[in-house]
Design a protein around this motif. Structure first.
Motif: not given
Length: 363
Positions: A98, A104, A138-139, A163, A197-198
């Motif tokens: 973050n 990202g 998210e990561n 991802n 974009d993510h």
């Protein structure tokens, strides 16, 4: 306070990830310390790493005992345990993920699908979706092998917003195919009006295993002066391919929508030949917009006597010359890559089976 030599690598645009995870490093505060003092920016795992973590400590015994009371298979028990470790690591790396202005770019933790699925496209897609959902961070990056079957699964995963860390890459042609699949997956999302974009991805190009296999052939062909140089030459050439593929008009259309390039990640970076410096695969390939994932002992070695400097684009013509010399000598790098891919699947499948056997014994 003197800045860690490992941390200095980040000044040249490269991110260092740790190729190791277990509960001890998380709960002891060591991982947090590595993030703060050495500038660690990610973590990768694989079946062999988890097998060592679970089989060599009692940290997981209670969880295995509890999960064994359910109707879960041994593989489901393993992934239940692994997912919890990955979640904890993701939380520790969330501040990196973050960071203002570079959301990202880093802060990822990789979890691999079962190596038993390396040649099964549909099963890989199914498990990638399940692991992505189970971790729910998210990561997280889901690791998918860069086999021909894995390529299709990878493109599908990207198109679904997952991802991905594409692993077990040994050849330039396969790397090109991976970069192409990444771009195609993003284009599918964009065509459906979905955000791009993510999403983040890395292409893990394996190094030391190439030299271990090729060096004896070099001796046979009278090219002993090239020992230990083929993997680095291949990596430098791959980086030039990366720069070309992510600077085309086709890519720029995606970049305008916020897409970020799939970075090259240097893997298998511990030097396995005692004739060479133990930090050689780190030092030779430091350069912008790349990642190097390194085992703990190599990180400690670099912290002690590494030499951080940007070298990835030094002597590109020389790298091309090395690859041309081995081609002229009749060394088939496509055959080398095929053998290494098969061996790589086996190197992950065996410890994974040992891990499942260990869980069975503890039930």
């Amino acid at each position: 306070m003197v800045t860690s030599k490992v941390k200095q690598i980040h000044d040249f645009g490269q991110s260092i990830w740790l190729d190791f995870i277990d509960r001890k490093i998380i709960f002891s505060g060591e991982l947090k310390k590595l993030i703060e003092e050495d500038g660690l920016r990610g973590v990768t795992s694989n079946p062999a790493i988890f097998e060592k973590a679970i089989s060599s400590s009692s940290d997981y015994d209670e969880d295995i005992a509890q999960l064994s009371k359910s109707d879960k298979t041994n593989e489901e028990i393993f992934f239940s345990i692994a997912v919890e470790d990955i979640k904890l690591a993701c939380d520790l790396l969330a501040p990196v993920y973050n960071e203002e202005g570079v959301v990202g770019a880093d802060g990822y933790v990789s979890l691999e699908v079962s190596p038993f699925l390396a040649l099964d496209t549909q099963a890989t897609i199914k498990q990638a979706r399940e692991l992505w959902r189970q971790v729910g961070k998210e990561n997280v990056m889901i690791k998918i092998p860069g086999t021909e079957s894995g390529l299709i699964a990878f493109e599908t995963a990207i198109s679904e917003g997952i991802n991905v860390n594409v692993t077990l890459l040994f050849s330039l042609d396969r790397y090109k195919a991976v970069a192409e699949a990444y771009i195609s997956g993003l284009e599918k999302r964009a065509a459906d009006g979905l955000p791009v974009d993510h999403i983040s991805s890395v292409a893990s190009f394996f190094l030391s295993r190439i030299d271990i296999l090729v060096d004896p052939f070099l001796d046979q062909k009278g090219l002993g002066d090239l020992r230990g140089q083929v993997a680095i030459a291949s990596a430098k050439t791959a980086y030039q391919i990366y720069k070309r593929m992510f600077s085309t008009d086709r890519w720029k259309k995606l970049a305008e929508k916020g897409a970020v390039p799939q970075r090259l990640l240097w893997a298998s970076t511990s030097s396995k030949d005692p004739a060479f410096k133990d930090t050689r695969y780190i030092e030779a390939l430091i350069g912008p917009d790349t990642v190097n994932t390194i085992p703990m002992e190599t990180l400690q070695a670099f912290r002690d006597h590494g030499d951080p400097a940007s070298r990835l684009e030094e002597d590109i013509d020389g790298a091309a010359g090395i690859l041309e010399r081995i081609k002229v000598a009749g060394i088939d790098m496509d055959a080398v890559a095929t053998q290494l891919e098969e061996e790589g699947i086996d190197k992950f499948s065996k410890p994974f089976q040992q891990l499942l056997d260990a869980i069975e014994r503890q039930k």
